[in-house]
Design an enzyme around this catalytic site. Structure first.
Site, short mmCIF file in Angstrom:
data_model
loop_
_atom_site.label_atom_id
_atom_site.label_comp_id
_atom_site.label_asym_id
_atom_site.label_seq_id
_atom_site.Cartn_x
_atom_site.Cartn_y
_atom_site.Cartn_z
N HIS A 130 43.78 -30.86 44.12
CA HIS A 130 42.93 -29.82 44.72
C HIS A 130 41.78 -29.54 43.76
CE1 HIS A 130 42.74 -25.48 46.57
NE2 HIS A 130 41.57 -26.09 46.57
N ARG A 140 39.23 -27.27 43.07
CA ARG A 140 38.83 -25.92 43.46
C ARG A 140 37.38 -25.65 43.06
NH1 ARG A 140 43.16 -22.04 44.59
NH2 ARG A 140 41.51 -20.50 44.31
N GLU A 175 42.40 -32.21 48.29
CA GLU A 175 42.38 -30.88 48.90
C GLU A 175 41.11 -30.18 48.45
OE1 GLU A 175 47.19 -30.00 49.06
OE2 GLU A 175 45.99 -29.06 47.49
N THR A 206 47.32 -18.93 43.94
CA THR A 206 47.44 -20.20 44.66
C THR A 206 46.98 -19.95 46.09
OG1 THR A 206 48.94 -22.01 45.28
CG2 THR A 206 49.89 -19.80 45.27
N HIS A 236 53.55 -26.54 50.56
CA HIS A 236 53.29 -25.25 49.92
C HIS A 236 54.61 -24.50 49.68
CE1 HIS A 236 50.28 -22.62 48.23
NE2 HIS A 236 50.98 -21.60 48.65
#
EC number: 2.6.99.2
Length: 243
Positions: A42, A44, A72, A102, A192
């Site tokens: 991920h 971010r 992601e 998260t 998740h």
């Protein structure tokens, strides 16, 4: 059933000291050796763990393998540009808030149908599979079909955090959503909050073909070593699938 190992928290450990170790790319290679079918990361917007360079290094490292990369990312144009440059096999669009620890819930596809239609198009044109990380909700599934997603990843966080009777209730929601999405022609993934203790029931759902798991594997790797932690998770998933 495929296991995507999320390497974010190897990078979290590295970024705690802003050093060069542990190297998440080395972690990815060990995970693959231990049975990972995919590597998930991920990127971010705040770059709190994975860095741009990690994505490009991973792409370079896996270019001669058949192991897919699942990126992601938030549905922003900065991230779209990175995806179009890096060309991962899969992109999973997730919601993002800077203050969250998260990802806290699924993407609200219903409220951004027109935006996502335009956003997804150039990504798919490059042959990248697009998945949307959503709550187990029929409306969100219908909207995912409408915007042109290839797949959904069902957010299993509510199930993972449930207690008592609510566990069964959340599991039922996931089962129904998975069945509905499959009937609508979507590929169905999930992830998740999945752990060694709660993953079996999700792995038994036949419509789900892929699980993406990170934190629990990396947490157990502290005690077991990464190879054994991945191997153990893969075994639990495959055994549950046989039932």
């Amino acid at each position: 059933m495929r296991l995507g190992v999320n390497i974010d928290h190897i990078a979290t450990l590295r970024e705690a000291r802003k050093t060069t170790e542990p190297d998440p790319i080395k972690g990815a290679l060990i995970a693959i050796e231990a049975g990972a079918d995919q590597i998930t990361l991920h990127l971010r917007e705040d770059r709190r763990h994975i860095q741009d360079e990690d994505l490009f290094r991973l792409k370079c490292e896996l270019k001669d393998t058949n192991i897919p990369i699942n990126l992601e990312m938030a549905p922003t144009y900065e991230m779209q540009n990175i995806a179009l440059e890096a060309l991962p096999n899969n992109v999973t669009l997730v919601p993002e808030k800077r203050q969250e620890i998260t990802t806290e819930g699924g993407l609200d596809v219903v409220s951004m149908i027109d935006y996502l239609k335009d956003f997804i198009k150039p990504i798919k044109q490059q042959g990248i599979t697009v998945s949307l990380f959503i709550d187990p909700d029929y409306e969100q599934i219908d909207a995912s079909v409408e915007v042109g997603a290839d797949a959904i990843e069902i957010h299993t966080g509510e199930y993972a955090n449930a207690y008592g009777k609510n566990v069964e209730k959340e599991l039922e929601r996931i089962k129904k959503a998975a069945k509905y999405a499959k009937e609508k022609g979507l590929k169905v993934y999930a992830g998740h909050g999945l752990t060694y203790q709660n993953v079996s029931e999700i792995a038994k759902i036949k419509e789900i073909e892929e699980l993406n798991i990170g934190h629990s594997i990396i947490a157990n790797a502290v005690f077991l070593g990464l190879y054994e932690a991945v191997k153990k998770m893969k075994e639990i998933i495959l055994n549950a699938r046989k039932e």
